[in-house]
Design a protein around this motif. Structure first.
Motif, mmCIF file in Angstrom:
data_model
loop_
_atom_site.group_PDB
_atom_site.id
_atom_site.type_symbol
_atom_site.label_atom_id
_atom_site.label_comp_id
_atom_site.label_asym_id
_atom_site.label_seq_id
_atom_site.Cartn_x
_atom_site.Cartn_y
_atom_site.Cartn_z
ATOM 1 N N UNK A 65 0.802 -1.231 0.000
ATOM 2 C CA UNK A 65 0.000 0.000 0.000
ATOM 3 C C UNK A 65 0.840 1.289 0.000
ATOM 4 N N UNK A 66 0.337 2.296 -0.659
ATOM 5 C CA UNK A 66 1.019 3.574 -0.674
ATOM 6 C C UNK A 66 0.363 4.515 0.341
ATOM 7 N N UNK A 67 -0.372 3.888 1.231
ATOM 8 C CA UNK A 67 -1.162 4.605 2.210
ATOM 9 C C UNK A 67 -0.266 5.273 3.259
ATOM 10 N N UNK A 68 -0.404 6.545 3.477
ATOM 11 C CA UNK A 68 0.271 7.140 4.630
ATOM 12 C C UNK A 68 -0.602 8.245 5.230
ATOM 13 N N UNK A 69 -0.174 8.802 6.320
ATOM 14 C CA UNK A 69 -1.088 9.595 7.124
ATOM 15 C C UNK A 69 -0.483 10.945 7.448
ATOM 16 N N UNK B 168 8.203 -5.036 12.783
ATOM 17 C CA UNK B 168 8.090 -4.365 11.492
ATOM 18 C C UNK B 168 7.059 -3.222 11.576
ATOM 19 N N UNK C 124 7.536 1.105 11.443
ATOM 20 C CA UNK C 124 6.829 1.982 10.516
ATOM 21 C C UNK C 124 6.040 3.076 11.219
ATOM 22 N N UNK C 125 5.584 2.817 12.447
ATOM 23 C CA UNK C 125 4.772 3.836 13.136
ATOM 24 C C UNK C 125 5.577 4.572 14.213
ATOM 25 N N UNK D 148 1.954 -8.200 12.833
ATOM 26 C CA UNK D 148 1.945 -6.943 12.076
ATOM 27 C C UNK D 148 0.554 -6.293 12.107
ATOM 28 N N UNK E 116 -0.950 -2.784 14.055
ATOM 29 C CA UNK E 116 -1.608 -1.722 13.301
ATOM 30 C C UNK E 116 -3.053 -1.488 13.754
ATOM 31 N N UNK F 261 -9.542 -12.515 11.071
ATOM 32 C CA UNK F 261 -9.076 -13.889 10.929
ATOM 33 C C UNK F 261 -7.966 -13.994 9.894
ATOM 34 N N UNK F 262 -6.971 -14.804 10.192
ATOM 35 C CA UNK F 262 -5.931 -15.089 9.206
ATOM 36 C C UNK F 262 -6.339 -16.318 8.415
ATOM 37 N N UNK F 263 -5.637 -16.536 7.342
ATOM 38 C CA UNK F 263 -5.920 -17.695 6.503
ATOM 39 C C UNK F 263 -5.510 -18.989 7.210
ATOM 40 N N UNK F 264 -6.040 -20.102 6.716
ATOM 41 C CA UNK F 264 -5.622 -21.420 7.216
ATOM 42 C C UNK F 264 -4.893 -22.072 6.050
ATOM 43 N N UNK G 199 2.628 -1.727 3.133
ATOM 44 C CA UNK G 199 3.870 -0.951 3.216
ATOM 45 C C UNK G 199 3.617 0.554 3.292
ATOM 46 N N UNK H 283 5.799 2.497 2.172
ATOM 47 C CA UNK H 283 6.807 2.876 1.208
ATOM 48 C C UNK H 283 6.263 3.917 0.229
ATOM 49 N N UNK I 7 -2.411 3.624 -8.124
ATOM 50 C CA UNK I 7 -1.428 4.111 -7.149
ATOM 51 C C UNK I 7 -0.249 4.830 -7.802
ATOM 52 N N UNK J 101 -11.562 -18.271 4.685
ATOM 53 C CA UNK J 101 -10.537 -17.390 5.250
ATOM 54 C C UNK J 101 -9.398 -17.103 4.289
#
Lengths: 306, 306
Positions: free
Chosen positions: A1-5, A44, A48-49, A268, A272, A289-292, B1, B3, B48, B302
């Motif tokens: 992601x190019x997401x920033x704040x 990680x 970043x934060x 991670x 966040x 939920x994470x993947x299985x 990211x 980035x 992006x 999931x």
């Protein structure tokens, strides 16, 4: 992601406000231990934060000694951080801690397992019941009708290990749905001790003539696979987590499947979630939920755990 | 990211330079079609990097008609873009196009499949040989010795379909390694036509008495699963790709496993590889592989395809 704040960045730079997070997770004795992986994800995220004034204080407990959980939890209460990441492994001790946090209105996020009696702002976990259900399906797919299936918990205090009980529930639920095939399910519990495991498994073979498949409910599956390696014919073996010993046995065809839950990604995401709720003041999703992931010798090479 | 690229942004804003990309991928007739997924990833990446002056021109060919590939390739040559994304499905036509691009020094990235005779700056693909190998392992794990296994290619021109031939190779390679179990492998090829598929499968059952497992080398597995649904006992069935018809049959226990390659992520990564090399002037990695994900009824819920 190019997401920033930029706005948050600007205001936190201007105010020079420091936000304090704490983490309470099991001690990882070495880099290969399972619990070093969520830690990687947490580190990680923090890196970043960090620029927003977030500082993390890490606390560790020993999984085999719930008193260490309570002791470290006490230190966190003294610190009184703005938010906490908790791996609520010991159920009783975790609930005592979170009740105290609820009273003090300190928000917390659970990783790895959830306790429905607690009130985290968010949790990120694998659906444990469903992962046990998947393990049962993979076993059922690979064995003949009327097989003997061993379910083994390698842990000291099963009643305090919510996650393992949920995996067992999913596993048994599955076989309820296909009971016409009438497999026989043998359940054993044994502490994390190589000699005791070996004795229990030997007795189990003597009593049941043959074991056609084994489900180990946690990352200790390498001990079971190691035991069966002495025989010409091994049962199908399924367990959890890409720790080095398990990977080695998977790649040498001693384990059929490892279920994995992207623990790096869990750490991670959890960090966040805490950041989003506390610093960005956004209401975060409660259930995550994470993947299985199904890992075999054949797809391991191309698997990315993040 | 978190980035981002302030220097590149600054210089592209200052120069107002426009960078032109083209994509040449199979036409997706609807949102559920497999080829709408890489497109989603490409679109996300473009949105992006749009701020850096990148503009994408999209060209589509019909998979069943390689002449459309050549025709659209001609339009791209007229446009003469700075970089190109290509899904090199028709091998002969793709090689003719890339030879022309090599002469003109126009860089290109392959997605979905690679052609070793060509010179892309980068490719992002699933390791097709390995995915066929994995399919064979999953079948072997689930069947008794001396079983009849059907490998079916549903395509009009197999010799021009490099990717399917690679999947077949991996599948046969696996059974070479376990030949002591002496399964019988029956191979058939049939165009994408429901009646012809049904006739071929009927004949195959008549000739071979029983079919214990089927490997369909592409996303057309739903046609095969649909055919076998008329019988009480179906073979184990494995195929590719999470398109809606396949998901439906997976969730209704008519397909055992779908292998998936995160096509959204492929499109996304491929576009960023082109951007990194052309706009950021970074040398990108030539070989990029996506995971080979094993999807069952039990872990589908999931699974995240990005």
């Amino acid at each position: 992601d190019f997401d920033y704040h930029p706005n948050i960045l600007a205001s936190s730079l201007a105010s020079k406000k420091v936000t304090t997070f704490a983490s309470l997770t099991p001690w990882a004795p070495d880099k290969d231990a399972f619990w070093s992986k969520p830690q990687e994800g947490i580190d990680k995220a923090i890196s970043q934060i960090y620029q927003y004034g977030v500082r993390l204080h890490k606390f560790y407990f020993k999984m085999e000694d719930p008193e260490t959980f309570t002791k470290e939890a006490g230190k966190i209460l003294e610190l009184s951080p703005d938010g906490i990441l908790i791996a609520p492994w010991a159920k009783r001790e975790s609930l005592k801690f979170t009740q105290e946090l609820d009273q003090r209105a300190i928000p917390y996020v659970f990783i790895d397992s959830n306790l429905k009696e607690a009130n985290p702002i968010s949790f990120i976990v694998q659906d444990s019941v469903q992962s046990g259900y998947l393990a049962a399906k993979l076993i059922d797919y690979g064995i003949a009708p009327q097989s003997n299936i061993l379910l083994i918990h390698i842990t000291k205090d099963l009643q305090n290990a919510d996650l393992l009980l949920k995996r067992e529930k999913g596993f048994l639920d599955y076989f309820e749905t296909v009971k016409n095939k009438s497999h026989r399910i043998i359940k054993i519990e044994v502490p994390y001790n190589e000699i005791e495991i070996s004795n229990k498994l030997s007795n189990c073979i003597l009593e049941n003539k043959s074991i056609d498949a084994v489900f180990v409910t946690n990352s200790k599956v390498h001990l079971v696979a190691g035991f069966f390696d002495q025989f010409n014919d091994r049962p199908k073996i399924i367990g959890y987590d890409l720790i080095l010993k398990n990977i080695y046995l998977l790649l040498h065809s001693k384990i059929d499947f490892l279920l994995n839950q992207k623990p790096e990604s869990q750490g991670y995401v959890a960090t966040n979630l805490l950041f989003d709720q506390i610093v960005r003041k956004e209401k975060v999703k409660n259930a995550n939920y994470t993947s299985i992931d199904i890992i075999t010798k054949e797809n391991f090479e191309y698997y990315s755990s993040i």
